[in-house]
Design a protein around this motif. Sequence first.
Motif, mmCIF file in Angstrom:
data_model
loop_
_atom_site.group_PDB
_atom_site.id
_atom_site.type_symbol
_atom_site.label_atom_id
_atom_site.label_comp_id
_atom_site.label_asym_id
_atom_site.label_seq_id
_atom_site.Cartn_x
_atom_site.Cartn_y
_atom_site.Cartn_z
ATOM 1 N N SER A 167 20.708 -9.730 59.450
ATOM 2 C CA SER A 167 20.713 -10.040 61.017
ATOM 3 C C SER A 167 19.797 -9.136 61.676
ATOM 4 N N TYR A 168 19.126 -9.611 62.609
ATOM 5 C CA TYR A 168 18.136 -8.919 63.371
ATOM 6 C C TYR A 168 18.719 -7.474 63.772
ATOM 7 N N ALA A 169 20.048 -7.417 64.074
ATOM 8 C CA ALA A 169 20.564 -5.900 64.226
ATOM 9 C C ALA A 169 20.628 -5.065 63.145
ATOM 10 N N ARG A 229 13.463 -9.588 66.794
ATOM 11 C CA ARG A 229 13.686 -11.041 66.652
ATOM 12 C C ARG A 229 12.069 -11.486 67.541
ATOM 13 N N GLN A 230 11.607 -10.553 68.448
ATOM 14 C CA GLN A 230 10.091 -10.996 68.884
ATOM 15 C C GLN A 230 9.236 -10.887 67.675
ATOM 16 N N GLY A 286 16.781 -4.117 62.742
ATOM 17 C CA GLY A 286 16.543 -3.156 63.765
ATOM 18 C C GLY A 286 16.813 -1.581 63.225
ATOM 19 N N SER A 318 14.977 -2.286 68.382
ATOM 20 C CA SER A 318 16.287 -2.949 68.768
ATOM 21 C C SER A 318 16.264 -4.306 68.545
ATOM 22 N N GLU A 319 17.239 -5.084 68.515
ATOM 23 C CA GLU A 319 17.647 -6.290 68.070
ATOM 24 C C GLU A 319 16.437 -7.375 68.474
ATOM 25 N N ALA A 320 16.373 -7.312 69.808
ATOM 26 C CA ALA A 320 15.380 -8.017 70.536
ATOM 27 C C ALA A 320 14.105 -7.985 70.044
ATOM 28 N N ALA A 321 13.701 -6.494 69.759
ATOM 29 C CA ALA A 321 12.494 -6.193 69.363
ATOM 30 C C ALA A 321 12.110 -6.897 68.003
ATOM 31 N N GLN A 331 9.535 -13.808 64.954
ATOM 32 C CA GLN A 331 9.000 -15.075 65.654
ATOM 33 C C GLN A 331 7.285 -14.853 65.629
#
Length: 157
Positions: A31-33, A47-48, A36, A42-45, A51
């Motif tokens: 998982s991204y979490a 994910r970015q 991270g 962070s999970e969002a960072a 991608q």
Amino acid sequence: MTLPPNGTPGHTIDDVSKEIIEQLQEDGRRSYAAIGKAVGLSEAAVRQRVQKLIDGRIMQIVAVTDPLELGFTRQAMIGVVTDSDINDTAERIAELPEVDYCVVTAGPADILAEVICADDADILRVTSKIRAIKGVKSTDTYMYLSLKKQEYNWGTR
């Protein structure tokens, strides 16, 4: 995907992106979490960044299967000698759906193409397709008898 001809990387990535790649090479479903937490983002960072790595064709996330379990009983590396433009011939070979790996080489063969086929008749059909491609002078087929090692975890050195 066409790679740079001299083998030098087309992109420079930072150490954090390298750590993300290594995390995904250990477990492509991580998982991204979790990634991270391991790399300090962070999970969002994450994910970015993932991608961006995919969009930049720096990495792929794929399921690696066992061809035998899927009914593909024949695998081979086909060495190809060309009599015209090597890159054009390699591009044509790489377009074949049975070819899963294709490289231009220095050595007795100009091109190496790995194929995965259902049976001997399928290997014959595919090698005939390769031999019919404009620029192919000759081929040598190396049938795989036993797989000893296949890994995709060379990291980011």
